[in-house]
Scaffold this active site. Structure first.
Site, PDB file in Angstrom:
ATOM      1  N   PRO A  23      54.339 -47.844  -6.578  1.00 17.32           N
ATOM      2  CA  PRO A  23      55.349 -47.633  -7.467  1.00 17.32           C
ATOM      3  C   PRO A  23      56.274 -47.529  -5.832  1.00 17.32           C
ATOM      4  O   PRO A  23      56.440 -46.617  -4.871  1.00 17.32           O
ATOM      5  CB  PRO A  23      55.281 -45.896  -8.057  1.00 17.32           C
ATOM      6  CG  PRO A  23      53.780 -45.335  -7.135  1.00 17.32           C
ATOM      7  CD  PRO A  23      53.318 -46.284  -6.686  1.00 17.32           C
ATOM      8  N   CYS A  25      60.341 -47.851  -4.717  1.00 16.44           N
ATOM      9  CA  CYS A  25      62.140 -46.858  -5.803  1.00 16.44           C
ATOM     10  C   CYS A  25      62.473 -48.223  -5.054  1.00 16.44           C
ATOM     11  O   CYS A  25      63.141 -48.656  -4.467  1.00 16.44           O
ATOM     12  CB  CYS A  25      62.592 -46.135  -4.921  1.00 16.44           C
ATOM     13  SG  CYS A  25      61.911 -44.823  -6.216  1.00 16.44           S
ATOM     14  N   GLN A 100      54.947 -44.050 -12.939  1.00 15.18           N
ATOM     15  CA  GLN A 100      55.732 -43.633 -12.181  1.00 15.18           C
ATOM     16  C   GLN A 100      56.407 -42.483 -12.703  1.00 15.18           C
ATOM     17  O   GLN A 100      57.981 -42.808 -12.786  1.00 15.18           O
ATOM     18  CB  GLN A 100      55.645 -43.198 -10.602  1.00 15.18           C
ATOM     19  CG  GLN A 100      55.665 -41.956  -9.953  1.00 15.18           C
ATOM     20  CD  GLN A 100      55.661 -42.490  -8.803  1.00 15.18           C
ATOM     21  OE1 GLN A 100      56.624 -42.480  -8.204  1.00 15.18           O
ATOM     22  NE2 GLN A 100      54.985 -41.904  -7.327  1.00 15.18           N
ATOM     23  N   TYR A 182      59.595 -33.855  -4.122  1.00 21.23           N
ATOM     24  CA  TYR A 182      60.715 -34.188  -5.160  1.00 21.23           C
ATOM     25  C   TYR A 182      60.053 -32.839  -6.107  1.00 21.23           C
ATOM     26  O   TYR A 182      59.397 -31.715  -5.687  1.00 21.23           O
ATOM     27  CB  TYR A 182      60.287 -35.354  -5.417  1.00 21.23           C
ATOM     28  CG  TYR A 182      60.838 -36.533  -4.877  1.00 21.23           C
ATOM     29  CD1 TYR A 182      61.995 -36.404  -4.154  1.00 21.23           C
ATOM     30  CD2 TYR A 182      60.309 -37.691  -4.715  1.00 21.23           C
ATOM     31  CE1 TYR A 182      62.545 -37.505  -3.233  1.00 21.23           C
ATOM     32  CE2 TYR A 182      60.515 -38.665  -3.507  1.00 21.23           C
ATOM     33  CZ  TYR A 182      61.785 -39.186  -3.459  1.00 21.23           C
ATOM     34  OH  TYR A 182      62.459 -39.670  -2.657  1.00 21.23           O
TER      35      TYR A 182
END
Length: 370
Positions: A23, A25, A100, A182
């Site tokens: 994944p 961004c 995700q 995160y």
């Protein structure tokens, strides 16, 4: 036979090789909604030769986005925006599609990387971030609000709701984002978690909320579909989260039926000191696998076919996940198949793409059945 191009089964999902597009961004959504950029990006990499493509970190609520451009799946509009993209992927690719699920926590309300990536103050169009404790990511930033019981429940419920939306979209697998500083990673690390209730302090308490979220997601997603998790195996900061604690987390996740652990690192503190180099995080996937027997994915500066083959063949990890390498070479899986004598599928429109030298060496069916 190439280990990298051998099959693997994750619950009811049968993958023909051990490669996942990690994944990544894209910071290109509008109000969380996917658009033509995502259509191009996802459809292109779904033809990479990887057995599975994982859609980027997808926020489970609006304030859980890292940036205003982050993808989301928290309402009907964000769900509808992904639907035609997935329909196109299914029409032209047999790659499994994962997504995700993520929440940025205290790292929310940031500018996109090409605009500096720094925190956006509320007065300049940002929003109030939340986290385990009122501790900012770095000095000079506004602190997040410490989540109370109602906030913790709201976010758990949001993860479950997003998992159900993913199922409606026909997503094949989920990856829980518990890495890179995160929200869920913030609960794990003593650097960001200063709570004094049942979610802070001793390791058992710091594990509690991420495990609750995992349980909530697992219960919301069909039992025959896999759910994995991405972890930061170490903070690269003395006194922070480390591989020993990660292994304890992995043991708890194994009890809950986790299908893979994607072993990354870092992200919770700007004080981190990361010794970058080819395959620098493979050691973490190997350590987790040896200690628990759980399927692991190796990720981080894996760029060469023989490098990936060695990781899987030697048992250091069960799969590899490539990010930057796939952006640089969107047909990485095809080229790895040629080099390692493996086979991947390609749409018939591309069957003529193989150079004659590769056909001579590996046969006309290297890239797909005729």
């Amino acid at each position: 036979m190439s280990a990298l191009f051998s099959p693997i089964t994750l619950r009811g999902l049968e993958l023909p090789n051990r490669i996942m597009v990690a994944p990544m961004c894209q910071y290109s959504a509008v109000d969380g909604e996917a658009n033509d950029w995502h259509f191009t990006h996802i459809n292109s990499l779904a033809l990479s030769g990887a057995a599975m493509f994982c859609i980027e970190a997808t926020a489970v609520e609006a304030i859980g986005r890292i940036t205003p451009g982050c993808l989301g799946l928290w309402n009907d509009a964000t769900e509808a925006a992904l639907k035609p993209i997935l329909a196109s992927v299914r029409k032209h690719s047999r790659a499994a599609v994962a997504i995700q699920l993520a929440h940025a926590g205290r790292k929310a309300s940031s500018h996109v990387p090409w605009d500096g990536g720094q925190q956006i103050p509320v007065s300049q169009g940002g929003w109030q971030a939340e986290g385990p404790s009122a501790v900012p990511h770095k000095e000079g930033e506004a602190p997040p609000l410490a989540l109370d019981e109602a906030g913790l429940k709201r976010i758990r419920d949001a993860f479950a709701a997003t998992a159900k939306r993913a199922e409606r979209l026909g997503i094949d697998a989920l990856e829980v984002h518990c890495a890179h500083g995160y929200l869920l990673h913030q609960f794990l690390s003593p650097i960001s978690n200063r709570r004094t209730d049942q979610y802070g302090g001793p390791l058992e308490n710091r594990l509690r909320y991420p495990l609750e979220v995992f349980d909530t997601i697992r219960a919301a997603f069909p039992a025959d579909k896999p759910v994995g998790i991405k972890v930061s195996s170490t903070d690269w900061v003395e006194g922070g989260w480390d591989i020993a604690q990660t292994i304890e987390l992995a043991k708890q996740l194994k009890k809950r039926g986790v299908d893979w652990i994607d072993a990354s690192s870092g992200g919770v503190s700007p004080l981190q000191k990361i010794p970058l180099g080819p395959g620098y995080q493979v050691q973490f996937a190997e350590a987790i696998k040896q200690a628990t027997g759980v399927n692991t994915m190796a990720v981080g500066l894996i760029t060469e076919a023989k490098q990936a083959e060695d990781i899987v063949a030697s048992g250091k990890a069960d799969m590899v996940a490539l990010a930057r390498g796939m952006l640089y070479d969107p047909r990485w899986g095809w080229h790895a198949a040629v080099e390692l004598g493996g086979q991947v599928e390609a749409p018939p429109q591309y069957w003529r793409s193989q150079p004659s030298t590769q056909k001579a060496l590996f046969g006309a069916t290297t890239f797909g059945t005729r």
